[in-house]
Design a protein around this motif. Structure first.
Motif, PDB file in Angstrom:
ATOM      1  N   TRP A  89      50.474  35.283  40.589  1.00 60.74           N
ATOM      2  CA  TRP A  89      50.784  35.809  41.914  1.00 60.74           C
ATOM      3  C   TRP A  89      49.533  36.476  42.458  1.00 60.74           C
ATOM      4  CZ3 TRP A  89      54.125  36.003  37.813  1.00 60.74           C
ATOM      5  CH2 TRP A  89      55.383  35.444  38.000  1.00 60.74           C
ATOM      6  N   LEU A  90      49.156  36.142  43.703  1.00 57.77           N
ATOM      7  CA  LEU A  90      47.963  36.710  44.332  1.00 57.77           C
ATOM      8  C   LEU A  90      48.340  37.772  45.362  1.00 57.77           C
ATOM      9  CD1 LEU A  90      45.836  33.487  44.972  1.00 57.77           C
ATOM     10  CD2 LEU A  90      45.769  35.028  43.002  1.00 57.77           C
ATOM     11  N   ARG A  91      47.375  38.596  45.712  1.00 60.64           N
ATOM     12  CA  ARG A  91      47.584  39.666  46.703  1.00 60.64           C
ATOM     13  C   ARG A  91      48.011  39.128  48.067  1.00 60.64           C
ATOM     14  NH1 ARG A  91      46.187  44.208  44.447  1.00 60.64           N
ATOM     15  NH2 ARG A  91      44.557  44.269  42.875  1.00 60.64           N
ATOM     16  N   ASN A  92      47.559  37.923  48.408  1.00 65.44           N
ATOM     17  CA  ASN A  92      47.884  37.373  49.727  1.00 65.44           C
ATOM     18  C   ASN A  92      49.280  36.756  49.788  1.00 65.44           C
ATOM     19  OD1 ASN A  92      47.666  34.936  48.413  1.00 65.44           O
ATOM     20  ND2 ASN A  92      45.867  34.242  49.514  1.00 65.44           N
ATOM     21  N   GLY A  93      50.063  36.868  48.696  1.00 66.21           N
ATOM     22  CA  GLY A  93      51.422  36.342  48.689  1.00 66.21           C
ATOM     23  C   GLY A  93      51.559  34.964  48.076  1.00 66.21           C
ATOM     24  N   ASN A  94      50.453  34.273  47.855  1.00 68.96           N
ATOM     25  CA  ASN A  94      50.517  32.956  47.226  1.00 68.96           C
ATOM     26  C   ASN A  94      50.833  33.098  45.746  1.00 68.96           C
ATOM     27  OD1 ASN A  94      49.870  31.671  49.589  1.00 68.96           O
ATOM     28  ND2 ASN A  94      47.697  31.465  49.102  1.00 68.96           N
ATOM     29  N   SER A  95      51.521  32.097  45.206  1.00 65.13           N
ATOM     30  CA  SER A  95      51.790  32.040  43.776  1.00 65.13           C
ATOM     31  C   SER A  95      51.781  30.575  43.362  1.00 65.13           C
ATOM     32  CB  SER A  95      53.120  32.701  43.446  1.00 65.13           C
ATOM     33  OG  SER A  95      54.177  32.065  44.123  1.00 65.13           O
ATOM     34  N   PHE A  96      51.392  30.302  42.121  1.00 63.83           N
ATOM     35  CA  PHE A  96      51.246  28.931  41.668  1.00 63.83           C
ATOM     36  C   PHE A  96      51.077  28.878  40.157  1.00 63.83           C
ATOM     37  CE2 PHE A  96      47.276  30.662  43.303  1.00 63.83           C
ATOM     38  CZ  PHE A  96      46.462  30.618  42.182  1.00 63.83           C
ATOM     39  N   TYR A 134      41.017  21.376  39.819  1.00 66.49           N
ATOM     40  CA  TYR A 134      40.097  22.400  39.335  1.00 66.49           C
ATOM     41  C   TYR A 134      40.004  23.526  40.359  1.00 66.49           C
ATOM     42  CZ  TYR A 134      35.891  24.347  37.277  1.00 66.49           C
ATOM     43  OH  TYR A 134      34.988  25.181  36.689  1.00 66.49           O
ATOM     44  N   ASN A 135      40.068  24.776  39.898  1.00 64.02           N
ATOM     45  CA  ASN A 135      40.069  25.901  40.818  1.00 64.02           C
ATOM     46  C   ASN A 135      39.376  27.096  40.188  1.00 64.02           C
ATOM     47  OD1 ASN A 135      40.594  27.553  42.979  1.00 64.02           O
ATOM     48  ND2 ASN A 135      42.808  27.454  42.830  1.00 64.02           N
ATOM     49  N   VAL A 136      38.801  27.918  41.015  1.00 68.16           N
ATOM     50  CA  VAL A 136      38.164  29.168  40.610  1.00 68.16           C
ATOM     51  C   VAL A 136      38.837  30.286  41.392  1.00 68.16           C
ATOM     52  CG1 VAL A 136      35.995  30.446  40.504  1.00 68.16           C
ATOM     53  CG2 VAL A 136      35.983  27.968  40.198  1.00 68.16           C
ATOM     54  N   ILE A 137      39.270  31.327  40.697  1.00 66.15           N
ATOM     55  CA  ILE A 137      39.983  32.434  41.331  1.00 66.15           C
ATOM     56  C   ILE A 137      39.191  33.717  41.148  1.00 66.15           C
ATOM     57  CG2 ILE A 137      42.110  33.802  41.317  1.00 66.15           C
ATOM     58  CD1 ILE A 137      43.510  31.413  40.075  1.00 66.15           C
ATOM     59  N   ASN A 138      39.177  34.529  42.165  1.00 63.36           N
ATOM     60  CA  ASN A 138      38.584  35.857  42.080  1.00 63.36           C
ATOM     61  C   ASN A 138      39.596  36.756  41.368  1.00 63.36           C
ATOM     62  OD1 ASN A 138      37.777  38.519  42.566  1.00 63.36           O
ATOM     63  ND2 ASN A 138      36.933  38.015  44.569  1.00 63.36           N
ATOM     64  N   PRO A 139      39.230  37.386  40.246  1.00 64.53           N
ATOM     65  CA  PRO A 139      40.189  38.224  39.518  1.00 64.53           C
ATOM     66  C   PRO A 139      40.762  39.368  40.350  1.00 64.53           C
ATOM     67  CG  PRO A 139      38.208  37.889  38.219  1.00 64.53           C
ATOM     68  CD  PRO A 139      37.944  37.323  39.583  1.00 64.53           C
ATOM     69  N   ASN A 140      40.015  39.860  41.323  1.00 65.11           N
ATOM     70  CA  ASN A 140      40.500  40.959  42.158  1.00 65.11           C
ATOM     71  C   ASN A 140      41.677  40.546  43.043  1.00 65.11           C
ATOM     72  OD1 ASN A 140      38.588  42.767  41.153  1.00 65.11           O
ATOM     73  ND2 ASN A 140      37.052  41.983  42.586  1.00 65.11           N
ATOM     74  N   SER A 141      41.907  39.242  43.191  1.00 66.01           N
ATOM     75  CA  SER A 141      43.012  38.780  44.033  1.00 66.01           C
ATOM     76  C   SER A 141      44.312  38.631  43.246  1.00 66.01           C
ATOM     77  CB  SER A 141      42.639  37.468  44.708  1.00 66.01           C
ATOM     78  OG  SER A 141      42.515  36.444  43.755  1.00 66.01           O
ATOM     79  N   VAL A 142      44.260  38.765  41.914  1.00 65.77           N
ATOM     80  CA  VAL A 142      45.455  38.591  41.082  1.00 65.77           C
ATOM     81  C   VAL A 142      46.270  39.875  41.056  1.00 65.77           C
ATOM     82  CG1 VAL A 142      46.291  38.106  38.761  1.00 65.77           C
ATOM     83  CG2 VAL A 142      44.326  36.843  39.656  1.00 65.77           C
ATOM     84  N   VAL A 143      47.536  39.771  41.426  1.00 61.34           N
ATOM     85  CA  VAL A 143      48.460  40.900  41.365  1.00 61.34           C
ATOM     86  C   VAL A 143      49.168  40.915  40.017  1.00 61.34           C
ATOM     87  CG1 VAL A 143      50.575  41.891  42.329  1.00 61.34           C
ATOM     88  CG2 VAL A 143      48.839  40.960  43.835  1.00 61.34           C
ATOM     89  N   SER A 144      49.652  39.751  39.602  1.00 60.82           N
ATOM     90  CA  SER A 144      50.390  39.670  38.352  1.00 60.82           C
ATOM     91  C   SER A 144      50.335  38.235  37.838  1.00 60.82           C
ATOM     92  CB  SER A 144      51.834  40.104  38.576  1.00 60.82           C
ATOM     93  OG  SER A 144      52.479  40.346  37.352  1.00 60.82           O
ATOM     94  N   PHE A 145      50.748  38.066  36.587  1.00 62.49           N
ATOM     95  CA  PHE A 145      50.770  36.731  35.976  1.00 62.49           C
ATOM     96  C   PHE A 145      51.762  36.742  34.830  1.00 62.49           C
ATOM     97  CE2 PHE A 145      47.671  39.194  33.724  1.00 62.49           C
ATOM     98  CZ  PHE A 145      47.926  38.887  32.385  1.00 62.49           C
TER      99      PHE A 145
END
Length: 118
Positions: free
Chosen positions: A73-80, A104-115
């Protein structure tokens, strides 16, 4: 929010080229990150979207989810669904499920809310 701030670390923008070359259903293996290599997702993730946990956790514990199906789950509301292959201080690298295949994807850790990993 800026798309690149949510999903990509500016140091890894060169990986975006893989999005442009991939066709639906086609798998293009990215270069290994930090010399690490490991398994890649072989099939689709579980067929459900879990509810967000009552507790919120940042990306620090994602190391325990390496090479496992993980719902993010990301801060912007997206989840995947995500299959992390590298977790660094400034970058999370792996594969995101897009309904027709892994991309293939790269995520900024600061955008992660939960997992939650499975």
């Amino acid at each position: 929010m800026n798309y690149y701030n949510d999903y990509f670390n500016y140091d890894t923008v060169e990986y975006l080229d893989y999005f442009n070359r991939q066709q639906p259903g086609e798998f293009i293996a990215p270069p290994s990150a930090g010399g690490q290599s490991g398994p890649t997702p072989m099939g689709p993730p579980p067929g459900f979207s879990p509810p967000i946990p009552a507790w919120q956790q940042g990306p620090g514990g994602l190391n325990g989810c390496l090479f496992r199906n993980t719902y993010i789950w990301l801060r912007n509301g997206n989840s995947f669904w995500f299959f992390p292959t590298f977790v660094g201080r400034n970058t999370i690298i792996g594969f995101q499920w897009r309904g027709i295949g892994w991309i293939y994807n790269v995520i900024n850790p600061n955008s992660v809310v939960s997992f939650q990993c499975f």
